[in-house]
Design a protein around this motif. Structure first.
Motif, short mmCIF file in Angstrom:
data_model
loop_
_atom_site.label_atom_id
_atom_site.label_comp_id
_atom_site.label_asym_id
_atom_site.label_seq_id
_atom_site.Cartn_x
_atom_site.Cartn_y
_atom_site.Cartn_z
N ALA A 1 0.82 -1.01 -0.09
CA ALA A 1 0.08 0.00 0.07
C ALA A 1 0.99 1.29 0.00
CB ALA A 1 -1.03 0.05 1.26
N GLY A 2 2.12 1.17 0.80
CA GLY A 2 2.81 2.25 0.91
C GLY A 2 3.47 2.73 -0.75
N ARG A 3 3.83 1.73 -1.44
CA ARG A 3 4.38 1.88 -2.51
C ARG A 3 3.52 2.74 -3.50
NH1 ARG A 3 6.91 -3.06 -1.97
NH2 ARG A 3 4.91 -4.08 -3.07
N SER B 1 -1.36 7.43 -6.03
CA SER B 1 -2.60 7.29 -6.07
C SER B 1 -3.36 8.56 -5.84
CB SER B 1 -2.82 6.27 -4.58
OG SER B 1 -4.16 5.80 -4.58
N ALA C 1 1.17 4.65 -2.53
CA ALA C 1 0.29 5.89 -1.95
C ALA C 1 0.92 7.48 -2.66
CB ALA C 1 0.79 5.98 -0.52
N TYR C 2 1.94 7.57 -3.18
CA TYR C 2 2.16 8.71 -3.71
C TYR C 2 1.63 8.83 -5.11
CZ TYR C 2 5.19 12.68 -5.20
OH TYR C 2 5.54 13.99 -5.58
N PRO D 1 -10.18 5.53 7.86
CA PRO D 1 -9.54 4.26 7.27
C PRO D 1 -10.22 3.28 7.45
CG PRO D 1 -8.52 4.71 9.56
CD PRO D 1 -9.51 5.95 9.11
N GLN E 1 3.22 16.07 -5.98
CA GLN E 1 2.41 15.08 -6.81
C GLN E 1 1.82 15.39 -7.99
OE1 GLN E 1 0.32 13.79 -2.92
NE2 GLN E 1 0.20 11.80 -4.11
N VAL F 1 -5.97 11.77 2.48
CA VAL F 1 -4.95 11.27 3.33
C VAL F 1 -4.20 12.37 4.28
CG1 VAL F 1 -4.51 9.81 1.69
CG2 VAL F 1 -3.57 11.94 1.24
#
Ligand SMILES: Cc1ncc(COP(=O)(O)O)c(C=O)c1O
Length: 406
Positions: free
Chosen positions: A33-35, A40, A37-38, A250, A378, A47
């Motif tokens: 999920a962390g990979r 998404s 996140a940026y 969440p 982003q 967030v």
């Protein structure tokens, strides 16, 4: 890429393995999920809020808000006091009369739509349900579940309902009551249907009707601006919002609000379910057991920021969306947005860009959503990828209306 990671995870998470490395599986989920996140930016989850205090304090126990929100169940492990506070805050923000409201914390926008349309159908059993072709897919499904006839009304290219077509469709069925579903924030373009316009159509319809607003994404931000109101003159009978979108809770959740009057059936009786002896509460909600943790998370998100804090979050998100339109347009990629919207719409980019940035795509239109927490960095990185990919396709820009509906 994503599919390979998911396949790897399926292997290590297989419960038939002789030895399962539980911490490693959980860590892989977090890493996966962390990979993403940026990059998404295609789906509408804020967030920027930190919900960890609630999860740390309450995460070890079952909090079950079983049954009607107004009645505490037996036992003390529930969060109904917080749930009632959330429902009251949302209703107050929408200017809903205090003596004509009922609602609860749902498992999401879909359950809210189901609860509201179920109540509408109980009140008007012979009604036809009208919704635009831009309505969320849950609406067609719910029409099937409640067993009502459904009619799809045209939507304009910018996503807003075609009111002339709605009026014509209702006229064709002039002996049947009309349940109309308006959308405040359509899934692809974040268009807002004009409830005043729909109210004018319903006012001339003799058998009467019901107006529900599916406001999964835009309900809270528009209410904070005073642009979406359920005051007595609004003609709106119910509304459903999501909790994991603007509040970024969440876990999937939402709030449904229905006018108390609208919950009475045609014979003057109530759609309230009966009292269930062993739960100690009336059975008025779609789900019996309901997630008390979700209510606590919503309460925490509201309590820690207040109306002003959330207004600021919405304003910042809109500023970023305006910036994204400017950046894309300057880069030769014709983007647009409705003035109130976090959503930025543009011609669909090539597949590698679309997949990397998890853009929501419907044919030749894609969107990104500047939810609170998305950054200029982003947007800049996305525009850089896009301009590197190839030149802009010549797709015309639909005209957005200057102001959203009331
Ligand atoms: C307009 C609209 N309605 C309903 C929903 C469904 O909400 P949920 O996913 O919370 O069930 C969505 C979700 O994207 C939506 O955009």
């Amino acid at each position: 890429m994503t599919h390979r990671h998911t396949a790897d995870l399926a292997v290590v998470a297989d419960l038939n393995r002789v030895r399962i490395d539980v911490p490693a599986v959980l860590q892989r989920l977090v890493d996966q999920a962390g990979r993403g996140a940026y990059t998404s930016i295609g789906f509408p989850g804020a967030v920027d809020l930190d919900h960890s205090a609630v999860l740390a304090r309450l995460g070890r126990r079952l909090w079950n808000n079983i049954g009607d929100p107004a009645t505490d169940p037996g036992g003390v492990a529930h969060t109904k006091a917080l749930e009632r506070a959330v429902v009251a805050w949302v209703a107050d923000t929408l200017a809903m009369p205090a003596d004509d409201r009922w609602g609860y914390v749902t498992s999401g926008g879909t359950e809210g739509n189901l609860a509201a349309l179920h109540a509408a159908h109980r009140r008007h059993p012979r009604a036809v349900v009208y919704h635009s072709t831009a309505a969320h897919y849950s609406i067609g499904k719910i029409v099937g579940i409640i067993g009502a006839p459904g009619v799809a009304v045209h939507a304009r290219p910018d996503g807003e309902m075609d009111y002339a077509h709605l009026a014509a469709q209702i006229r064709r069925r002039r002996t049947r009551p009309a349940i109309v579903v308006a959308t405040a924030g359509t899934t692809m373009t974040e268009a807002v249907d004009d409830t005043a316009e729909i109210g004018r159509v319903l006012a001339t319809h003799d058998p009467g009707g019901y107006l529900h607003v599916d406001a999964a994404l835009s309900g809270i931000p528009l209410a904070l601006d005073g642009r979406l109101r359920l005051d007595p003159t609004s003609g709106i009978d119910s509304i459903a919002v999501s909790g994991h979108k603007f509040f970024g809770v969440p876990m999937p959740c939402g709030v449904v609000l229905i006018r108390a009057r609208a919950r009475e059936n045609g014979g003057g009786g109530s759609t309230h379910g009966g009292h269930i002896a062993y739960t100690g509460t009336p059975d008025t909600t779609i789900s019996g057991s309901r997630c008390g943790l979700a209510a606590a998370l919503l309460w925490h998100a509201i309590a820690t920021h207040g109306r002003e804090g959330h207004r600021w979050r919405a304003a910042e998100a809109r500023r970023l969306a305006a910036y994204a339109v400017d950046r894309l347009t300057a880069a030769g990629w014709p983007a647009w947005r409705h003035p109130h919207a976090f959503t930025v719409v543009f011609p669909t980019p090539p597949a590698p860009v679309r997949e990397k940035w998890l853009l929501a795509t419907d044919g030749d239109l894609s969107h990104l959503i500047c939810m609170p927490g998305v950054t200029r960095g982003q947007i800049d990185a996305f525009v850089t990828d896009l301009t590197a990919s190839r030149s802009a396709p010549p797709i015309p820009r639909p005209r957005a209306r200057p102001t959203p509906a009331s």
